[in-house]
Design an enzyme around this catalytic site. Structure first.
Site, PDB file in Angstrom:
ATOM      1  CG  ASN A 443      -2.187   0.784   1.007  1.00  9.08           C
ATOM      2  OD1 ASN A 443      -2.205   1.720   0.223  1.00  9.08           O
ATOM      3  ND2 ASN A 443      -3.248   0.460   1.729  1.00  9.08           N
ATOM      4  CG  ASP A 496      -3.459   3.603   3.180  1.00 12.07           C
ATOM      5  OD1 ASP A 496      -2.701   3.685   2.207  1.00 12.07           O
ATOM      6  OD2 ASP A 496      -4.700   3.683   3.073  1.00 12.07           O
TER       7      ASP A 496
END
Length: 579
Positions: A443, A496
């Protein structure tokens, strides 16, 4: 008097002669106005379905419904002779007019005669997360406010966390701390007796989290004894001392009473009145948060909190910053891109962004975006003077970082969770190739300030991977390098977006907030966001010292001491890491 003498055996050296005088006075005085205690049953919980429980509500005689009362919640029902203690302290004006709610843990009653009830105590009390706090705030306390006293006074409770305390013993104490930790907006004063900060359901993590998480406005009184439990789950006596040291290290208002007692209430019964005096001292002055660890102080600025940039979005992502410090971000769900103007207000940059997700500016000033809708990586001139240029296509891009020479690293999670994700490299003159494969869900991605290392977040784990960047853009020496914290309510950290600052620290957007790691791969600090969500971040502003965070339907900013390292700039060498 015999009961008094028995209690004094558990005072320990910290109690002092003043406590002895107060106990003696309380033992003989009986002239304080008596409050009313009502018993009720609650059996309609959605948060703990199928449970029933008894609870008691104490209302002091001085309570006037014209003014919402302060609140004290206690787990495991009525303990410490609390109603009588409150009668005395309220009469002395040593604590405000306070309604007490004393709650038993839930039980699931047996469906047939002869079968055993199932008790929910450990599940409700020992676990981390906001479940129990939500049970109180969303279910039980609203019901309490439908009650009336025998003389018809309606129950009205203050909703201000500064007016609310919560406490308990053993697992009930850990539960009280958890409720305040999760919801300091609703509970800011904690009484903890023989607290279960050990490895039953994760509360052993608290001393570490207390040291790392940006301090919350809490005041905590801890009690324990040197003969407390030492069993499979841990050592209660050592765990409580570790909690006290962690709280003091992080700058919390913390007080303690250590004695020689065991895992019982006798010492807590003795210190409870003084604990209440200390917890409510100087009320209604607000309980304040501490300064935090030296690592947090190196990043955060006192008095500078999060500010809302914009809200009402579907899901925000992809914050990117220009060489002038101007921040752009995306709303992939709505298919729009935004630009934050000099006035700090966001305005639509693209009405149709083709599902742009992660993005970053390159050394030529163009905005490079991962377009989820078309499966392309494109570069565009933000002035709109030139059409977008396709840099690569044919794979689902997610997030990216652009090197100072124009090379681009792109993460690409597999559509099928059983398949490994990939990391792609797009060279400065074009051409794409896979430079890594095998992460569960690659990610967020960023480079170290000297651009010798690439960092990739694996969302479905608690790791950020580190790679050594090779001269041809390839990657070598892959390591699970940054070890992240994961919340008790999830199986992964949900890592993330990534960014680095000029000191070499790496900022990771996670389920617990922004986790800040040092160069050695250790989480030094955790900075929660106001709404408990964060997907990505960047450093904006002319000095790159304003942290911008995309947080679900909102975007926040916060001025900090740190300055961001922009990958489009020439590499810089941070100071070596401390051991």
């Amino acid at each position: 008097m015999r009961r008094l003498v028995d209690r004094l055996r558990y005072l320990g050296p910290a109690a002092g002669f003043l406590s002895l005088l107060r106990l003696t006075a309380a033992a003989w005085a009986g002239d304080a106005p008596k409050g009313e205690v009502m018993k009720h049953r609650f059996e309609t919980s959605r948060i703990f379905p199928g449970t029933v429980r008894d609870y008691w509500v104490y209302v002091p005689s001085q309570y006037d419904p014209a003014r919402p009362a302060c609140l004290y919640v206690n787990q495991d029902g009525i303990q410490y002779d609390a109603p009588a203690v409150f009668d005395r302290l309220i009469a002395e004006k040593a604590m405000p007019v306070t309604i007490g709610v004393f709650v038993m843990p839930g039980r699931v009653e047996a469906p047939s005669p002869g079968a055993l009830d199932r008790f929910n105590r450990s599940y409700e009390y020992d676990g981390l997360g906001d479940g129990y706090a939500r049970f109180l705030l969303e279910e039980l306390l609203p019901v309490v406010e439908t009650l009336r006293t025998a003389d018809g006074r309606p129950i009205r409770l203050s909703k201000d966390g500064n007016d609310r305390a919560i406490g308990g013993s053993s697992s009930g104490a850990a539960c009280a701390f958890t409720a305040a930790w999760e919801r300091p907006d609703s509970f800011r004063r904690v009484f903890s007796a023989i607290g279960t900060y050990v490895g039953l359901r994760g509360a052993n993590a608290y001393p570490t989290l207390v040291r790392k998480v940006e301090p919350k406005p809490l005041r905590i009184f801890l009690q324990d004894g040197s003969n407390d439990l030492n069993i499979f789950g841990g050592d209660w006596w050592m765990a409580n001392q570790e909690m006290e040291r962690a709280l003091a290290f992080a700058g919390y208002e913390v007080h303690h009473a250590w004695g020689a007692g065991g895992h019982d209430h006798r010492h807590a019964d003795v210190v409870f009145p003084d604990a209440m005096r200390w917890l409510w001292k100087d009320w209604p002055a607000p309980v304040k948060a501490g300064a935090g660890s030296p690592q947090l102080q190196a990043i955060l600025i006192p008095g500078e909190d999060w500010q809302l940039v914009g809200d009402g979005y579907r899901f925000t992502e992809g914050p990117a910053v220009t060489a002038a410090g101007e921040v752009f971000f995306n709303d992939p769900g709505a298919g729009k891109s935004y630009r934050i103007g000099p006035d700090g207000e966001p305005a639509v940059f693209l009405e149709d962004s083709s599902g742009a997700d992660g993005q970053a500016f390159g050394p030529d000033g163009r905005l490079v975006s991962a377009l989820a809708k078309t499966g392309q990586v494109v570069a565009r001139d933000v002035s709109g003077s030139q059409p977008p240029r396709i840099l690569a296509e044919g794979f689902p891009p997610n997030d990216l970082v652009v090197r100072h020479d124009g090379g681009v690293y792109v993460t690409s999670p597999a559509a099928d969770p059983r398949e490994p994700g990939k990391v792609w490299y797009i060279g400065p003159s074009g051409g794409k190739r896979v430079v890594d494969s095998g992460l569960r869900f690659p990610n967020g991605v960023t480079l170290s300030p000297d651009q010798s290392l690439l960092y990739v977040a694996d969302t479905r784990s608690h790791w950020v991977y580190s790679y050594q960047v090779q001269p041809d853009g390839g990657l070598a020496h892959k390591q699970k390098y940054f070890h992240l914290h994961a919340p008790d309510t999830a199986d992964d950290a949900g890592a993330d977006g990534l960014r680095a600052d000029r000191e070499g620290r790496v900022y990771v957007a996670t389920r617990m907030g922004i986790q800040v790691c040092d160069q050695a791969g250790r989480v030094n600090a955790i900075i929660p966001t106001p709404n408990g969500k964060v997907s990505n971040l960047t450093f904006g502003g002319p000095a790159f010292d304003v942290l911008h965070a995309t947080c679900g339907d909102r975007v926040y900013r916060r001025r900090v001491r740190a300055r961001g390292a922009n990958a489009y700039d020439a590499p810089i060498k941070p100071a070596p890491p401390r051991l």
